[in-house]
Design a protein around this motif. Structure first.
Motif, PDB file in Angstrom:
ATOM      1  N   GLY A 283      -5.366  -3.276 -19.990  1.00  0.00           N
ATOM      2  CA  GLY A 283      -3.937  -3.100 -19.750  1.00  0.00           C
ATOM      3  C   GLY A 283      -3.074  -3.699 -20.849  1.00  0.00           C
TER       4      GLY A 283
ATOM      5  N   ASN B 121       0.257 -10.478  -9.631  1.00  0.00           N
ATOM      6  CA  ASN B 121      -0.459 -11.754  -9.584  1.00  0.00           C
ATOM      7  C   ASN B 121      -0.684 -12.357 -10.963  1.00  0.00           C
ATOM      8  OD1 ASN B 121      -1.084 -12.761  -7.041  1.00  0.00           O
ATOM      9  ND2 ASN B 121      -2.430 -11.005  -6.722  1.00  0.00           N
TER      10      ASN B 121
ATOM     11  N   THR C 285      -5.795  -5.341  -2.737  1.00  0.00           N
ATOM     12  CA  THR C 285      -4.686  -4.403  -2.595  1.00  0.00           C
ATOM     13  C   THR C 285      -5.037  -3.071  -3.238  1.00  0.00           C
ATOM     14  OG1 THR C 285      -3.746  -5.538  -4.482  1.00  0.00           O
ATOM     15  CG2 THR C 285      -2.709  -5.932  -2.370  1.00  0.00           C
ATOM     16  N   GLU C 286      -5.787  -3.158  -4.340  1.00  0.00           N
ATOM     17  CA  GLU C 286      -6.197  -1.925  -4.986  1.00  0.00           C
ATOM     18  C   GLU C 286      -6.985  -1.063  -4.004  1.00  0.00           C
ATOM     19  OE1 GLU C 286      -8.928  -1.923  -8.500  1.00  0.00           O
ATOM     20  OE2 GLU C 286      -7.028  -2.499  -9.434  1.00  0.00           O
TER      21      GLU C 286
ATOM     22  N   GLU D  54     -13.288 -12.130 -19.582  1.00  0.00           N
ATOM     23  CA  GLU D  54     -12.628 -12.759 -18.450  1.00  0.00           C
ATOM     24  C   GLU D  54     -12.083 -11.751 -17.460  1.00  0.00           C
ATOM     25  OE1 GLU D  54      -9.619 -15.884 -18.179  1.00  0.00           O
ATOM     26  OE2 GLU D  54     -10.507 -16.658 -20.012  1.00  0.00           O
ATOM     27  N   ASP D  55     -11.437 -10.723 -17.951  1.00  0.00           N
ATOM     28  CA  ASP D  55     -10.807  -9.758 -17.045  1.00  0.00           C
ATOM     29  C   ASP D  55     -10.683  -8.435 -17.793  1.00  0.00           C
ATOM     30  OD1 ASP D  55      -9.204  -8.273 -15.368  1.00  0.00           O
ATOM     31  OD2 ASP D  55      -8.043 -10.024 -14.721  1.00  0.00           O
TER      32      ASP D  55
ATOM     33  N   GLN E 150       2.975 -19.775 -15.178  1.00  0.00           N
ATOM     34  CA  GLN E 150       2.073 -18.643 -15.379  1.00  0.00           C
ATOM     35  C   GLN E 150       2.841 -17.332 -15.446  1.00  0.00           C
ATOM     36  OE1 GLN E 150      -1.421 -18.368 -13.039  1.00  0.00           O
ATOM     37  NE2 GLN E 150      -1.948 -20.526 -13.245  1.00  0.00           N
TER      38      GLN E 150
ATOM     39  N   ARG F  91      -2.441 -12.325 -13.401  1.00  0.00           N
ATOM     40  CA  ARG F  91      -3.743 -12.034 -14.020  1.00  0.00           C
ATOM     41  C   ARG F  91      -3.801 -12.514 -15.467  1.00  0.00           C
ATOM     42  NH1 ARG F  91      -6.116  -7.317 -11.230  1.00  0.00           N
ATOM     43  NH2 ARG F  91      -7.850  -7.440 -12.658  1.00  0.00           N
TER      44      ARG F  91
ATOM     45  N   THR G  16      -5.009   3.973 -22.568  1.00  0.00           N
ATOM     46  CA  THR G  16      -4.124   2.839 -22.323  1.00  0.00           C
ATOM     47  C   THR G  16      -3.699   2.185 -23.630  1.00  0.00           C
ATOM     48  OG1 THR G  16      -5.223   2.454 -20.235  1.00  0.00           O
ATOM     49  CG2 THR G  16      -3.930   0.636 -21.125  1.00  0.00           C
TER      50      THR G  16
ATOM     51  N   LEU H  34       0.593   3.661 -17.238  1.00  0.00           N
ATOM     52  CA  LEU H  34      -0.096   2.984 -18.332  1.00  0.00           C
ATOM     53  C   LEU H  34      -1.452   3.631 -18.644  1.00  0.00           C
ATOM     54  CD1 LEU H  34       0.950   0.597 -19.925  1.00  0.00           C
ATOM     55  CD2 LEU H  34      -0.425  -0.909 -18.523  1.00  0.00           C
TER      56      LEU H  34
ATOM     57  N   SER I 110      -6.310 -14.737  -7.629  1.00  0.00           N
ATOM     58  CA  SER I 110      -5.606 -13.565  -8.122  1.00  0.00           C
ATOM     59  C   SER I 110      -6.482 -12.324  -8.172  1.00  0.00           C
ATOM     60  CB  SER I 110      -5.051 -13.852  -9.506  1.00  0.00           C
ATOM     61  OG  SER I 110      -6.102 -14.171 -10.369  1.00  0.00           O
TER      62      SER I 110
ATOM     63  N   PHE J 257      -5.439 -14.745 -18.637  1.00  0.00           N
ATOM     64  CA  PHE J 257      -6.791 -15.133 -19.011  1.00  0.00           C
ATOM     65  C   PHE J 257      -6.851 -16.643 -18.831  1.00  0.00           C
ATOM     66  CE2 PHE J 257      -5.758 -11.307 -21.433  1.00  0.00           C
ATOM     67  CZ  PHE J 257      -6.665 -10.461 -20.828  1.00  0.00           C
TER      68      PHE J 257
ATOM     69  N   SER K  43      -7.350 -10.915  -4.643  1.00  0.00           N
ATOM     70  CA  SER K  43      -6.270 -10.274  -3.901  1.00  0.00           C
ATOM     71  C   SER K  43      -5.850  -8.986  -4.590  1.00  0.00           C
ATOM     72  CB  SER K  43      -5.078 -11.212  -3.766  1.00  0.00           C
ATOM     73  OG  SER K  43      -4.626 -11.574  -5.037  1.00  0.00           O
ATOM     74  N   ALA K  44      -5.926  -8.994  -5.939  1.00  0.00           N
ATOM     75  CA  ALA K  44      -5.548  -7.777  -6.634  1.00  0.00           C
ATOM     76  C   ALA K  44      -6.517  -6.654  -6.290  1.00  0.00           C
ATOM     77  CB  ALA K  44      -5.542  -8.007  -8.129  1.00  0.00           C
TER      78      ALA K  44
ATOM     79  N   GLN L 159      -5.383 -21.717 -10.383  1.00  0.00           N
ATOM     80  CA  GLN L 159      -4.408 -20.712  -9.995  1.00  0.00           C
ATOM     81  C   GLN L 159      -4.104 -20.865  -8.512  1.00  0.00           C
ATOM     82  OE1 GLN L 159      -6.780 -17.669 -11.780  1.00  0.00           O
ATOM     83  NE2 GLN L 159      -4.979 -16.778 -12.696  1.00  0.00           N
ATOM     84  N   PRO L 160      -2.848 -20.734  -8.171  1.00  0.00           N
ATOM     85  CA  PRO L 160      -2.458 -20.943  -6.785  1.00  0.00           C
ATOM     86  C   PRO L 160      -3.111 -19.949  -5.822  1.00  0.00           C
ATOM     87  CG  PRO L 160      -0.599 -20.190  -8.124  1.00  0.00           C
ATOM     88  CD  PRO L 160      -1.706 -20.504  -9.042  1.00  0.00           C
ATOM     89  N   GLU L 161      -3.345 -18.732  -6.276  1.00  0.00           N
ATOM     90  CA  GLU L 161      -4.015 -17.809  -5.361  1.00  0.00           C
ATOM     91  C   GLU L 161      -5.213 -17.206  -6.065  1.00  0.00           C
ATOM     92  OE1 GLU L 161      -0.310 -16.669  -5.775  1.00  0.00           O
ATOM     93  OE2 GLU L 161      -1.139 -16.576  -7.792  1.00  0.00           O
TER      94      GLU L 161
ATOM     95  N   ASP M  41     -10.203  -5.370 -16.846  1.00  0.00           N
ATOM     96  CA  ASP M  41      -9.085  -4.505 -16.466  1.00  0.00           C
ATOM     97  C   ASP M  41      -7.810  -4.859 -17.201  1.00  0.00           C
ATOM     98  OD1 ASP M  41      -9.800  -2.563 -14.782  1.00  0.00           O
ATOM     99  OD2 ASP M  41      -9.652  -3.780 -12.963  1.00  0.00           O
ATOM    100  N   ILE M  42      -7.489  -6.164 -17.128  1.00  0.00           N
ATOM    101  CA  ILE M  42      -6.222  -6.597 -17.692  1.00  0.00           C
ATOM    102  C   ILE M  42      -6.270  -6.555 -19.211  1.00  0.00           C
ATOM    103  CG2 ILE M  42      -4.655  -8.561 -17.888  1.00  0.00           C
ATOM    104  CD1 ILE M  42      -4.520  -6.898 -15.289  1.00  0.00           C
TER     105      ILE M  42
ATOM    106  N   ILE N 120      -6.786  -0.977  -0.825  1.00  0.00           N
ATOM    107  CA  ILE N 120      -5.959  -0.428   0.250  1.00  0.00           C
ATOM    108  C   ILE N 120      -5.168   0.781  -0.229  1.00  0.00           C
ATOM    109  CG2 ILE N 120      -4.008  -0.924   1.779  1.00  0.00           C
ATOM    110  CD1 ILE N 120      -5.016  -3.893   1.669  1.00  0.00           C
ATOM    111  N   GLN N 121      -4.694   0.671  -1.483  1.00  0.00           N
ATOM    112  CA  GLN N 121      -3.779   1.712  -1.939  1.00  0.00           C
ATOM    113  C   GLN N 121      -4.411   3.084  -2.070  1.00  0.00           C
ATOM    114  OE1 GLN N 121      -1.790   0.126  -5.347  1.00  0.00           O
ATOM    115  NE2 GLN N 121      -0.147  -0.634  -4.073  1.00  0.00           N
TER     116      GLN N 121
ATOM    117  N   ALA O  17       0.804  -1.217   0.000  1.00  0.00           N
ATOM    118  CA  ALA O  17       0.000   0.000   0.000  1.00  0.00           C
ATOM    119  C   ALA O  17       0.835   1.263   0.000  1.00  0.00           C
ATOM    120  CB  ALA O  17      -0.957   0.016   1.190  1.00  0.00           C
TER     121      ALA O  17
ATOM    122  N   GLY P 210      -4.889 -21.231 -16.953  1.00  0.00           N
ATOM    123  CA  GLY P 210      -5.199 -21.393 -15.537  1.00  0.00           C
ATOM    124  C   GLY P 210      -4.755 -22.728 -14.971  1.00  0.00           C
TER     125      GLY P 210
ATOM    126  N   MET Q 160      -4.113   3.613 -16.820  1.00  0.00           N
ATOM    127  CA  MET Q 160      -5.280   2.927 -16.256  1.00  0.00           C
ATOM    128  C   MET Q 160      -5.807   3.699 -15.062  1.00  0.00           C
ATOM    129  SD  MET Q 160      -3.886  -0.957 -16.633  1.00  0.00           S
ATOM    130  CE  MET Q 160      -5.371  -1.860 -16.230  1.00  0.00           C
TER     131      MET Q 160
END
Lengths: 240, 577
Positions: B444, A87, B573-574, B437-438, A143, A89, A73, A51, B566, A91, B569-570, B562-564, B440-441, B576-577, A40, A136, A53
């Motif tokens: 990105g 992490n 943290t977002e 699927e995502d 990964q 991320r 972006t 980027l 993802s 697909f 958790s992302a 996936q191990p966590e 945001d990413i 919190i920041q 944080a 996945g 975003m």
């Protein structure tokens, strides 16, 4: 020498909360620069702001002297900055190949995309073995490789990496950082955000420390590694 | 009472309640008129037996660990008997209220007709009827419970045989027409509206044996592949060619009514494919899809109808001819739909999931309210809509004839099918999948989320408006009553039933949800009951749809490797920041 990427007096945040305050960072062509800080502190936000975003509320961001803080972006990515997200991320339900193809989504040069996919496979032979597998279903290390490969598919000149060591076993962390060095040697400038200061500083040219949204220290990596105060003050319990 | 016994009794009570529900909504009486085997058994009885058997089967299901939870036969029999007894007891009570207390039950419970009472008591006195009903439940439950003792193969063979016989009987009027059309004698198989006894046995045996045979050789596909000179590839060709031939000759072996129904199925295939692009490919839940159907119908109507204001006509005083013909109108219509699709899409770009669904729901209603309004009555004709829409001109053929229009609709459905396949595997399709699927990413990675969302809305709108265009030309009218929320729900149900994102799924979904209810006339009245039941069953048994999209199936059936977590958790943290 002018910096390839520079962040000048940037403020940014989410909604009413200010996260970054007058952040100044520059990265020279061919460098590996690391941005250190605890949870944080604003590390990821810095990358997201570069980027586009997250929008910079004040200050400028420039790539090779051209201001990019108002671009979308997509425009920024096509100008040569990409990110390996925190992490990974990926697909997860798409195959390895599809993930790589998404990385090249805004490119039109079909033939070159194919050679670049081969280049990624050369860098990560493991990915070639798993080309038709769902992202996945792979291990954490694989990964991370795919996440890096996906980012490289955009042909970046600057690669932003958000905590590449997160969630990986120490041996894999070592491998990932060796890969970063290799990518850098191929001519890609790298800005890497890390909590794991030792590993990051070991490969970096310079480092910054960010704390509650402000850059509180910047120095060469060597000097930072040798600075006991830095460890105590900013990276304390994360040293392990 | 042991827990097992308690479970059986509980299942039995639920089973009884289901039959009573079917009775009180009027289904049993309506289906009483529908024969399964002429003069032997009708659909109402079959429905009761199926319900008892289903609950008997469920009660005897092995426990979670694979161990039998209880003796199957006992569980099935107890459940069936309790279900039968529940129905019987209620019937006796109701009969007592009517005859004993002379209370007019029908004044509040309209479905309790003498026919229903007779049906539930098998034409006997109420007490004897209740005993018979209990016995029926006992037998059905026992038989269903004993299925658990059979091997998987036997069970599947029996179930398929039974299904073939029930569906064969329900479709009897249709099949009879088709066989007559091909001049195949069928008196031995079908009686007026059901099967003959021979027919029932033949259907059960034929399908059961075919299933058994296919188990022996590892499926029909494997069996065909064993024929010398066949390969996976040319087998697929042969199947495709046969399917095309089947589609081509179908209108000539069925009657006009069935061709008409098939035309509607084709329209829903168009609509379903369009919505599948928006919901399935791009992951944008659109509950107002009817808007584009309406836009298509009204655009074509205004451009080609004799009652259109463009040629100075009205519903009461139509002009001599429409402004232009269908083929000129279609490209203009698609253009209008794309513009409206983008106009609706643009303001909702930042909305996701539920919010998007609610806003699109609103847009669908806005379009309907606009065409219905007095304000725009001069243009859209208000509640009456626009009449005298021109037929599709096609080499002088009469395209009001459902058999002719059928080909045009399916040609365009085929085109939409082809476009869907191409889009799915293209760069655009991948970008949509990534966005779904995502988001945001994907952004990105340089995927322009805005561009691709608008593209999805525009493509979906274009295909949907094509459906609307044919709808108006087919019925020769466009009026607000045809463009209610229910259409959006039906199209979404078609997509969900077939499997979200699955292209062949749309075709199957349209056949099942649009074709079947039209063909099985008796179902019409209970369409929504059956829709609900089918959708609930699908969500429980096969949440990925009848013909799942590969990627979707994975989302629903496999836990993330996936191990966590993802994304979580992302986001954490977002925050919190």
């Amino acid at each position: 020498m002018t910096a390839i990427l520079s962040v000048n007096d940037v403020d940014a945040g989410y909604g009413p909360s200010e996260v970054l305050q007058k952040v100044n960072i520059y990265v020279d062509e061919g460098e590996i620069v690391c941005l250190l800080g605890s949870n944080a502190a604003g590390k990821s936000t810095t990358l997201r702001t570069i980027l586009g975003m997250v929008r910079a509320r004040a200050g400028t961001i420039s790539l090779r002297g051209e201001q990019i803080q108002t671009l979308s972006t997509q425009q920024i990515v096509s100008k040569g900055i990409t990110m390996v997200p925190e992490n990974r991320r990926l697909f997860a339900k798409m195959t390895v190949r599809e993930n790589l193809e998404i990385g090249a989504n805004m490119r039109r040069d079909k033939a070159e995309i194919l050679t670049d996919i081969d280049r990624v496979f050369l860098l990560f032979p493991r990915l070639k073995e798993r080309v038709a597998q769902k992202a996945g279903s792979m291990s954490g290390g694989e990964q991370q490789m795919l996440a890096i490969g996906r980012a490289l598919m955009a042909k970046p000149s600057v690669l932003l990496m958000d905590e590449p060591s997160m969630g990986l076993a120490p041996i894999l962390v070592q491998q990932v950082f060796e890969t970063i060095q290799q990518i850098n040697a191929d001519g890609v400038t790298v800005l890497v955000v890390e909590q794991n200061a030792n590993v990051a500083l070991a490969i970096a040219d310079r480092g910054y420390v960010i704390q509650t949204g402000r850059i509180v220290m910047s120095d060469t990596a060597k000097a930072m590694l040798a600075n006991p105060k830095l460890r105590d003050a900013y990276l304390g319990e994360l040293e392990g | 009472m042991t827990p097992e016994l308690r479970r059986s009794v509980r299942q039995g009570l639920i089973g009884g309640a289901v039959v009573l529900y079917l009775a009180s909504v009027g289904m049993l009486v309506a289906f009483d008129a529908r024969a399964i085997i002429t003069n032997v058994v009708n659909f109402a009885t079959v429905l009761i037996v199926i319900t008892f058997a289903a609950f008997g089967y469920l009660a005897g299901r092995p426990g979670k660990g694979g161990e039998p939870a209880q003796p199957f036969l006992l569980a099935g029999a107890v459940t069936g008997a309790v279900a039968g007894a529940t129905v019987g007891v209620v019937a006796v009570l109701v009969d007592f209220l009517i005859t004993g207390l002379e209370w007019d039950v029908r004044s509040m419970w309209t479905s309790v007709s003498p026919t229903l009472m007779e049906l539930l008591s098998f034409g006997q006195s109420p007490i004897v009827g209740a005993l018979l009903m209990t016995l029926l439940g006992f037998t059905a439950g026992l038989a269903a419970g004993s299925l658990h003792l059979a091997t998987t193969i036997t069970r599947k063979v029996i179930l398929l045989g039974l299904m073939a016989f029930v569906f064969g009987a329900l479709g009897a009027p249709l099949f009879k027409v088709m066989l007559d059309g091909m001049h195949i004698p069928n008196r031995w198989l079908f009686d007026r509206d059901g099967l003959t006894i021979t027919g029932a046995i033949v259907l059960f045996a034929a399908f059961g044996l075919a299933r058994l045979g296919s188990f022996r050789v590892g499926g029909p596909r494997q069996a065909l592949l064993k024929v010398p000179g066949t390969s996976e590839k040319n087998l697929r060709w042969v199947i495709s060619v046969l399917a095309l031939l089947g589609i081509a000759v179908l209108p000539w072996i069925v009657n006009d009514f069935v061709s008409d129904v098939l035309g509607f199925v084709g329209l829903y295939i168009l609509l379903g494919l369009g919505l599948n692009i928006v919901v399935g490919f791009a992951g944008l839940l659109d509950l107002g899809y009817v808007a584009f159907y309406a836009v298509g119908a009204y655009s074509v109507a205004i451009l080609t109808a004799r009652s259109s204001y463009l040629v100075g006509g009205s519903v009461t005083a139509p002009a001599v001819a429409g402004y232009t013909n269908f083929w000129v109108a279609v490209p203009i219509t698609i253009l209008i739909a794309v513009v409206i699709g983008v106009a609706i899409g643009a303001p909702v770009l930042r909305l996701r999931g539920d919010y998007l669904a609610i806003v699109t729901l609103g847009f669908g209603e806005i379009i309907r309210t606009l065409v219905l309004s007095d304000w725009l009555k001069a243009k859209f004709g208000g509640p009456q809509g626009l009449t005298e829409v021109a037929a599709v001109p096609f080499f002088g053929l009469n395209t009001r004839d459902p058999q002719i229009l059928y080909y045009l609709i399916y040609a365009f459905a085929g085109l939409a099918l082809f476009i869907s396949y191409r889009l799915k595997t293209s760069r655009v399709g991948r970008a949509w999948a990534a966005m779904r699927e995502d988001e945001d990413i994907a952004e990105g990675m340089g995927v322009s989320v805005i561009k691709y969302k608008l593209l999805a809305f525009a493509t979906g709108a274009a295909v949907g408006s094509l459906g609307g265009a044919f709808f108006a030309a087919k019925l020769s009218v466009a009026n607000p009553g045809s463009f209610t929320l229910l259409v959006s729900i039906n199209v979404l149900a078609v997509v969900v039933l077939g499997g979200i994102g699955s292209i062949p799924g749309v075709v199957v979904g349209s056949l099942v949800l649009v074709g079947l209810p039209e063909l099985l006339r008796e179902f019409g009245e209970f369409r929504l009951h059956i829709y609900g039941a089918i959708l609930i069953a699908i969500m429980i048994l096969k949440p990925e749809g009848l013909i799942p999209d590969k990627r979707r199936a994975l989302e629903l059936h496999q836990p993330d490797h996936q191990p966590e977590k993802s994304v979580l958790s992302a986001e954490a943290t977002e925050g919190i920041q």
